[in-house]
Design a protein around this motif. Structure first.
Motif, PDB file in Angstrom:
ATOM      1  N   THR A 182      30.230  35.716  45.008  1.00 19.91           N
ATOM      2  CA  THR A 182      30.432  37.167  44.961  1.00 19.91           C
ATOM      3  C   THR A 182      31.477  37.609  45.970  1.00 19.91           C
ATOM      4  OG1 THR A 182      28.167  37.572  44.197  1.00 19.91           O
ATOM      5  CG2 THR A 182      29.314  39.403  45.268  1.00 19.91           C
ATOM      6  N   ILE A 183      31.416  37.056  47.180  1.00 17.68           N
ATOM      7  CA  ILE A 183      32.386  37.427  48.218  1.00 17.68           C
ATOM      8  C   ILE A 183      33.804  37.090  47.761  1.00 17.68           C
ATOM      9  CG2 ILE A 183      33.165  36.917  50.566  1.00 17.68           C
ATOM     10  CD1 ILE A 183      30.235  36.507  51.321  1.00 17.68           C
ATOM     11  N   VAL A 184      33.976  35.903  47.179  1.00 16.59           N
ATOM     12  CA  VAL A 184      35.303  35.498  46.691  1.00 16.59           C
ATOM     13  C   VAL A 184      35.752  36.408  45.562  1.00 16.59           C
ATOM     14  CG1 VAL A 184      36.590  33.664  45.535  1.00 16.59           C
ATOM     15  CG2 VAL A 184      35.032  33.101  47.407  1.00 16.59           C
ATOM     16  N   GLN A 185      34.847  36.692  44.632  1.00  8.56           N
ATOM     17  CA  GLN A 185      35.203  37.538  43.487  1.00  8.56           C
ATOM     18  C   GLN A 185      35.590  38.948  43.932  1.00  8.56           C
ATOM     19  OE1 GLN A 185      32.071  37.911  40.620  1.00  8.56           O
ATOM     20  NE2 GLN A 185      33.309  39.045  39.151  1.00  8.56           N
ATOM     21  N   VAL A 186      34.821  39.489  44.877  1.00 10.96           N
ATOM     22  CA  VAL A 186      35.122  40.831  45.383  1.00 10.96           C
ATOM     23  C   VAL A 186      36.491  40.858  46.048  1.00 10.96           C
ATOM     24  CG1 VAL A 186      34.465  42.514  47.153  1.00 10.96           C
ATOM     25  CG2 VAL A 186      32.734  41.578  45.621  1.00 10.96           C
ATOM     26  N   ALA A 187      36.806  39.814  46.802  1.00  4.57           N
ATOM     27  CA  ALA A 187      38.107  39.749  47.470  1.00  4.57           C
ATOM     28  C   ALA A 187      39.248  39.763  46.466  1.00  4.57           C
ATOM     29  CB  ALA A 187      38.190  38.494  48.337  1.00  4.57           C
ATOM     30  N   GLN A 188      39.031  39.157  45.319  1.00  4.80           N
ATOM     31  CA  GLN A 188      40.095  39.050  44.321  1.00  4.80           C
ATOM     32  C   GLN A 188      40.207  40.267  43.414  1.00  4.80           C
ATOM     33  OE1 GLN A 188      38.896  35.419  42.379  1.00  4.80           O
ATOM     34  NE2 GLN A 188      40.036  34.113  43.802  1.00  4.80           N
ATOM     35  N   GLU A 189      39.071  40.958  43.181  1.00  7.96           N
ATOM     36  CA  GLU A 189      39.066  41.945  42.106  1.00  7.96           C
ATOM     37  C   GLU A 189      38.849  43.391  42.540  1.00  7.96           C
ATOM     38  OE1 GLU A 189      36.168  40.702  39.278  1.00  7.96           O
ATOM     39  OE2 GLU A 189      37.118  38.758  38.887  1.00  7.96           O
ATOM     40  N   SER A 190      38.313  43.643  43.734  1.00  5.92           N
ATOM     41  CA  SER A 190      37.982  45.030  44.106  1.00  5.92           C
ATOM     42  C   SER A 190      39.239  45.877  44.256  1.00  5.92           C
ATOM     43  CB  SER A 190      37.188  45.060  45.411  1.00  5.92           C
ATOM     44  OG  SER A 190      35.907  44.514  45.213  1.00  5.92           O
ATOM     45  N   PRO A 191      39.264  47.044  43.617  1.00  3.86           N
ATOM     46  CA  PRO A 191      40.460  47.887  43.668  1.00  3.86           C
ATOM     47  C   PRO A 191      40.600  48.691  44.950  1.00  3.86           C
ATOM     48  CG  PRO A 191      38.776  48.927  42.321  1.00  3.86           C
ATOM     49  CD  PRO A 191      38.240  47.579  42.700  1.00  3.86           C
ATOM     50  N   SER A 192      39.510  48.817  45.715  1.00  7.77           N
ATOM     51  CA  SER A 192      39.566  49.625  46.934  1.00  7.77           C
ATOM     52  C   SER A 192      38.574  49.098  47.949  1.00  7.77           C
ATOM     53  CB  SER A 192      39.239  51.095  46.627  1.00  7.77           C
ATOM     54  OG  SER A 192      37.888  51.218  46.202  1.00  7.77           O
ATOM     55  N   LEU A 193      38.713  49.559  49.196  1.00 12.76           N
ATOM     56  CA  LEU A 193      37.812  49.131  50.255  1.00 12.76           C
ATOM     57  C   LEU A 193      36.375  49.531  49.931  1.00 12.76           C
ATOM     58  CD1 LEU A 193      37.457  47.888  53.061  1.00 12.76           C
ATOM     59  CD2 LEU A 193      37.948  50.133  54.043  1.00 12.76           C
ATOM     60  N   GLU A 194      36.177  50.776  49.487  1.00 20.00           N
ATOM     61  CA  GLU A 194      34.823  51.256  49.193  1.00 20.00           C
ATOM     62  C   GLU A 194      34.182  50.462  48.055  1.00 20.00           C
ATOM     63  OE1 GLU A 194      37.429  53.120  49.748  1.00 20.00           O
ATOM     64  OE2 GLU A 194      36.812  53.997  51.670  1.00 20.00           O
ATOM     65  N   ALA A 195      35.007  50.003  47.107  1.00 20.67           N
ATOM     66  CA  ALA A 195      34.479  49.269  45.957  1.00 20.67           C
ATOM     67  C   ALA A 195      33.944  47.895  46.334  1.00 20.67           C
ATOM     68  CB  ALA A 195      35.558  49.133  44.883  1.00 20.67           C
ATOM     69  N   THR A 196      34.318  47.383  47.506  1.00 22.64           N
ATOM     70  CA  THR A 196      33.819  46.074  47.923  1.00 22.64           C
ATOM     71  C   THR A 196      32.388  46.128  48.443  1.00 22.64           C
ATOM     72  OG1 THR A 196      34.577  46.291  50.229  1.00 22.64           O
ATOM     73  CG2 THR A 196      36.163  45.429  48.626  1.00 22.64           C
ATOM     74  N   LEU A 197      31.958  47.306  48.887  1.00 20.71           N
ATOM     75  CA  LEU A 197      30.722  47.385  49.655  1.00 20.71           C
ATOM     76  C   LEU A 197      29.458  47.163  48.827  1.00 20.71           C
ATOM     77  CD1 LEU A 197      31.598  50.424  51.950  1.00 20.71           C
ATOM     78  CD2 LEU A 197      32.014  47.983  52.346  1.00 20.71           C
ATOM     79  N   GLU A 198      29.347  47.834  47.696  1.00 19.23           N
ATOM     80  CA  GLU A 198      28.106  47.749  46.921  1.00 19.23           C
ATOM     81  C   GLU A 198      27.810  46.340  46.415  1.00 19.23           C
ATOM     82  OE1 GLU A 198      25.645  50.080  43.429  1.00 19.23           O
ATOM     83  OE2 GLU A 198      27.721  50.640  43.865  1.00 19.23           O
ATOM     84  N   PRO A 199      28.761  45.644  45.766  1.00 19.16           N
ATOM     85  CA  PRO A 199      28.422  44.295  45.283  1.00 19.16           C
ATOM     86  C   PRO A 199      28.103  43.321  46.408  1.00 19.16           C
ATOM     87  CG  PRO A 199      30.773  44.754  44.995  1.00 19.16           C
ATOM     88  CD  PRO A 199      30.117  46.040  45.355  1.00 19.16           C
TER      89      PRO A 199
END
Length: 315
Positions: free
Chosen positions: A165-182
Motif C-alpha cells: 500500500t505504501i508503494v502504491q500510494v507513493a506512485q498513484e496519489s494525486p495529492s498530499l492529502e490523498a495519501t493519508l487515508e489509505p
C-alpha cells in the motif's frame, strides 16, 4: 512526561502485560448426561468447558460461542454420529483439535475421520482419566501451535499488504492529502488496531483539519489534547500509553476512558530530522505487539515519511 515510553522493548513488554491469561475453551458432546457431567468435572479446572447432548446442539453451541480449542465427542449418538458432527466443524474451525469417544468398533468411520484430518485421536470407553487428560493436554498444545502458525501467516500477509500500500500510494496519489487515508487504513488493518489516525504536522504542531481515520475508528480526533503526541513530536521518539496499574489517563483526555481504550501508540513520522506527521494506533482490547512488530511499525512509518516528502514536492 508521566508514563511516557520511548524504548521499543519496554513498550512491547508493557503491551504484552495487558494480555490476561484465559482458560481455553473445550466442548464436550455426549448424549449420556452422566458422561457429560464426568467430562465437565474432569476438565473444568483447566478449561472453560461447554456441554452439548447431541451433535445438533453442539453445532448451535459453536455458532453462539465461536471457536474452541478442543472438542471431545461421543461417536454413537442419536440423529448424528460423532464423526459426522466433527466433520461439519472443520470448514469453520480448522484449527480446533477433535477427539472421539467410542465404545464400539466403528472402524471404518474412525479410519476415514482420522485419515481426513477430522479427528486427532480416538479414545475407547470406558476411558482411563489420566490417559484422557494427557491426550487433551497434547491436543491443547497442538491447538496453540496451530493458532500461533495461523497468526504468523496472517501477520506476514498483513505486513506485506501494508508495504504494498505504501508503494502504491507513493506512485498513484494525486495529492498530499490523498495519501493519508489509505495509509492510515493499511496501518490499522496490519496491526489489528481499533482505530488509526494519520495527521500532518506543521511547525512542530499538528496541522489543522488533517486527521484521517481508518474505517475501524469510531471516535473524534482528540490528538491535539494528548500530551504524548506533543512529546512524540518534540522527542522524535515513539510514545505509548497502556491501561495498566499505575498508568493514569492524561488530564483532559476523557476520550481515553469514554472510548474504552486499552492502549495508544504514537509514532512520529520523521524525514531528515523534520516531523512530517504523527501516526496514532489505538486498541480497545489487549494488544500483543512484539518488539519486532514495533520495529516494523517504526520502519514503515519512516517509509511513509519518504512518501509524504515525495508527494509534497513532486505532485
Amino acid at each position: 512526561m508521566d508514563n511516557a515510553i520511548t524504548d521499543l522493548d519496554t513498550i512491547s513488554r508493557q503491551l504484552m502485560s495487558l494480555e490476561r491469561p484465559k482458560k481455553p475453551k473445550m466442548l464436550v458432546v455426549d448424549d449420556e448426561p452422566d458422561n457429560l457431567d464426568l467430562l465437565y468435572r474432569t476438565f473444568r479446572r483447566d478449561f472453560n468447558v461447554l456441554r452439548a447432548e447431541s451433535g445438533i446442539h453442539a453445532l448451535e453451541v459453536l455458532s453462539a460461542e465461536g471457536e474452541v480449542a478442543v472438542i471431545i465427542s461421543d461417536q454413537r449418538m442419536p440423529e448424528m454420529k460423532g464423526t459426522e458432527f466433527l466433520s461439519r466443524t472443520v470448514p469453520k474451525f480448522p484449527d480446533t483439535v477433535r477427539i472421539i469417544l467410542t465404545g464400539f468398533t466403528d472402524v471404518e468411520d474412525l479410519v476415514e475421520a482420522i485419515n481426513s484430518g477430522q479427528v486427532y485421536k480416538y479414545i475407547t470407553k470406558p476411558w482411563d482419566p489420566n490417559e484422557l487428560k494427557a491426550v487433551v493436554q497434547r491436543a491443547a498444545d497442538t491447538y496453540d501451535l496451530l493458532k500461533q502458525r495461523t497468526e504468523e501467516l496472517h501477520r506476514a500477509q498483513a505486513q506485506t499488504a501494508l508495504l504494498a500500500t505504501i508503494v502504491q500510494v507513493a506512485q498513484e496519489s494525486p495529492s498530499l492529502e490523498a495519501t493519508l487515508e489509505p495509509i492510515a487504513d493499511a496501518f490499522g488493518k496490519s496491526f489489528w488496531a481499533d482505530g488509526c489516525i494519520l495527521q500532518l504536522v506543521e511547525g512542530e504542531a499538528l496541522a489543522a483539519a488533517q486527521g484521517i481515520y481508518s474505517s475501524a475508528l469510531d471516535t473524534e480526533n482528540w490528538l491535539s489534547l494528548d500530551p504524548r503526541v506533543e512529546e512524540a513530536i518534540a522527542s522524535r521518539q515513539v510514545q505509548a500509553w497502556v491501561n495498566a496499574p499505575g498508568n493514569t489517563v492524561p488530564a483532559g483526555i476523557d476520550q481515553y476512558q469514554a472510548s474504552g481504550l486499552q492502549a495508544h501508540l504514537v509514532i512520529p513520522i520523521v524525514y531528515r530530522g523534520e516531523v512530517l506527521a504523527v501516526l496514532s494506533l489505538q486498541w480497545k482490547r489487549p494488544c500483543k505487539l512484539r518488539e519486532d512488530e514495533l520495529k516494523l511499525i517504526h520502519l514503515s512509518a519512516q517509509q511513509v515519511g519518504l512518501v509524504l516528502t515525495s508527494t509534497r514536492y513532486h505532485k
